[in-house]
Design a protein around this motif. Structure first.
Motif, PDB file in Angstrom:
ATOM      1  N   THR A  88     -17.463  55.832 -13.572  1.00  0.00           N
ATOM      2  CA  THR A  88     -17.968  57.119 -13.108  1.00  0.00           C
ATOM      3  C   THR A  88     -19.363  56.914 -12.526  1.00  0.00           C
ATOM      4  N   GLU A  89     -19.776  57.845 -11.701  1.00  0.00           N
ATOM      5  CA  GLU A  89     -21.104  57.737 -11.102  1.00  0.00           C
ATOM      6  C   GLU A  89     -22.194  57.805 -12.165  1.00  0.00           C
ATOM      7  N   ARG A  91     -21.993  56.808 -15.281  1.00  0.00           N
ATOM      8  CA  ARG A  91     -22.030  55.530 -16.002  1.00  0.00           C
ATOM      9  C   ARG A  91     -22.642  54.437 -15.136  1.00  0.00           C
ATOM     10  N   GLN A 236     -13.200  59.268  -2.210  1.00  0.00           N
ATOM     11  CA  GLN A 236     -13.225  60.720  -2.366  1.00  0.00           C
ATOM     12  C   GLN A 236     -13.074  61.434  -1.026  1.00  0.00           C
TER      13      GLN A 236
END
Length: 238
Positions: A88-89, A91, A236
């Motif tokens: 994730t961004e 993390r 995305q």
């Protein structure tokens, strides 16, 4: 394929272990595989499959997985299975910040006391890493990760800090999925390489220029993390 069949499938990235100090050996084998990016983000580690691959019983595997969950390298799902955390961004940002902070301090310490023999070893390791990047593909992604790990921890051991070294090892365990993801990105883009930051870091260490060494390290860490961010954004947008 039912659950009992999937449990018996060998786990890539693991080798069999002997009986001596079984619990610790299982933990160390899993740790090594995590650090080297042998496991993909989101990969579920089924206890029976891990035990069969390592040639051990369930008990030492359960204890090792639990220990790795406690250390943040793995996570427990609602169904009680254990998996490698997703990328994730948030993390990405957290690990990048922590690695730059802790590893930067180790590099700063190493710059003061590193010797010529260690510098020569770093050159050899970087040359090997450079050659590995030339043949990098999905099948050989772990090779560059192993060489990169050898390079960095040669520096960190030269720092002489018994307190910081295990902290960095924990950060690298948590960074495993990112190491794998960045290696795949490098493999898709042959023109990209992080090795030039290694050469800059070696030059700074040899000159005992701590600030330049830390800057080179930060550039090395952030380049790989930035590549993953860009890759996530493209996915995305598609």
């Amino acid at each position: 394929m039912n659950d009992s069949q999937t449990d018996n499938v060998a786990v890539p990235g693991l080798g069999r272990v002997g009986r001596a100090s079984l619990q610790q050996r299982v933990y160390e084998e899993l740790t090594k595989s995590l650090i080297h990016g042998a496991f993909a983000a989101g990969q579920v580690l089924r206890m029976q499959a891990v035990a069969d691959t390592l040639g051990v019983s369930i008990m030492p595997v359960r204890e090792a997985l639990g220990r790795l969950v406690t250390e943040g390298a793995l996570e427990v799902m609602p169904n009680r299975s254990t998996r490698v955390p997703l990328i994730t961004e948030a993390r990405l940002d957290d690990l990048s910040r922590a690695r730059c902070l802790i590893e930067g301090e180790l590099v700063r310490l190493a710059a003061v006391q590193i010797n010529a023999e260690t510098v020569d070893l770093l050159r050899q390791q970087t040359q090997a890493c450079e050659e590995a990047f030339v043949r990098l593909d999905a099948e050989h992604a772990t090779e560059t990760s192993v060489l990169n790990n050898d390079f960095h921890f040669t520096i960190y051991r030269a720092a002489g800090s018994e307190v910081l070294l295990p902290i960095v090892r924990s950060l690298w365990m948590q960074s495993g999925p990112f190491v794998r993801a960045s290696a795949i990105i490098y493999g898709r883009n042959p023109s990209l390489t992080a090795v030039h930051h290694h050469w800059a870091l070696i030059a700074a260490l040899e000159a005992r220029d701590a600030e330049a060494a830390v800057a080179a390290l930060h550039a090395d860490i952030t380049q790989s993390f930035d590549l993953i961010r860009a890759d996530m954004k493209r996915a995305q947008d598609d």
